[in-house]
Scaffold this motif. Structure first.
Motif: not given
Length: 286
Positions: A183, A186, A190, A215-217, A219-222
């Motif tokens: 966190a 980030m 990014i 998957q979380h990353l 979903a954050n455009g990473i």
């Protein structure tokens, strides 16, 4: 979360140039304010509890205090000279700018205030990793920044890096510390060109899988991918660092001390191994 304010506790050491270079690379990436400060030691605290109960004479205290003043002056000059050589403007007060700026703070802290408490108001603290056989960088400053600040700590390697944050490896073990460090990281993630979520078999605590985190990353455009590696009769610390370096990253992201410090001191651990052996910057949080 951003990396707009950076604290650099300055000590004279062979790692200082790398610490300053690491801080500068981050500051250039995020147009950050860098604050340099030497955390002075207190002679009454250090000397009053001398072995066998012998106290310090007034002369000893005066000599120690004078040496501390001289050490602080040298640290200030090293910090300012580095910033000047690298074209970083020195300012008199914290401000938001579109390029890196630096400030030296020389005022004494209130009694009891150390680097951990000071670091709480910064987005990031940059320190050097311990070097075998050397008294500095101070392990106490590193541990205080990690355990007492509630903020991320970027640990600089002995050799100055040329880039920080383009190719990133995340050391994932399912822990709360790892999640918190991600966190905090980030802003780096990014902007990164590549992110690998690395796991070592059988090394982890109950928590989300590496696939979940990847998957979380994404979903954050990473641009993240997952990689699992076998232990192969290595310690977890050795395996994690060897597999990390095989990917040639310029930044490792790792939660600090999933086990207690006592456990780490007695049995060793991944954090201890990386802190003493990493040759790239390591972003940590507890």
């Amino acid at each position: 979360m951003s990396m707009k304010t950076i604290l650099v506790p300055v000590e004279e050491s062979a790692v200082l140039q790398s610490i300053l270079q690491t801080a500068l690379l981050v500051a250039r990436r995020f147009s950050s304010y860098i604050e340099g400060k030497r955390i002075r030691q207190s002679s009454p605290i250090l000397l009053a509890g001398a072995a066998d109960g012998f106290g310090a004479s007034a002369g000893m205290v005066e000599q120690f205090d004078q040496q501390e003043v001289e050490r602080t002056q040298r640290a200030q000059q090293l910090f300012l000279d580095f910033m000047d050589r690298n074209g970083v403007a020195s300012i008199d007060d914290i401000q938001v700018t579109k390029q890196p700026v630096a400030r030296w703070r020389d005022e004494d802290l209130p009694t009891g205030i150390g680097v951990g408490e000071l670091a709480r108001k910064f987005n990031l603290t940059v320190v050097g990793r311990p070097v075998s056989g050397a008294g500095v960088p101070s392990t106490s400053i590193l541990e205080a920044a990690i355990f007492e600040s509630g903020r991320p700590v970027l640990v600089a390697p002995p050799t100055s890096p040329s880039v920080v944050g383009e190719y990133i490896v995340i050391a994932w073990n399912g822990s709360m510390e790892s999640a918190r460090t991600i966190a905090f990281a980030m802003p780096f993630l990014i902007q990164a060109k590549s992110v690998v979520v690395l796991t070592i078999e059988h090394n982890g605590v109950p928590g989300p899988s590496a696939a979940d985190v990847t998957q979380h990353l994404v979903a954050n455009g990473i641009a993240a991918e997952q990689l699992d590696r076998p232990l192969n009769n290595r310690t977890y610390g050795t395996a994690m660092l060897e597999e990390t370096m095989s990917l040639e990253p310029d930044l490792l992201i790792k939660g600090a001390f999933t086990h207690s410090r006592l456990h780490q001191m007695i049995f060793g651990g991944v954090t201890q191994h990386i802190l003493h052996n990493a040759e790239i910057p390591v972003l940590m949080a507890h």
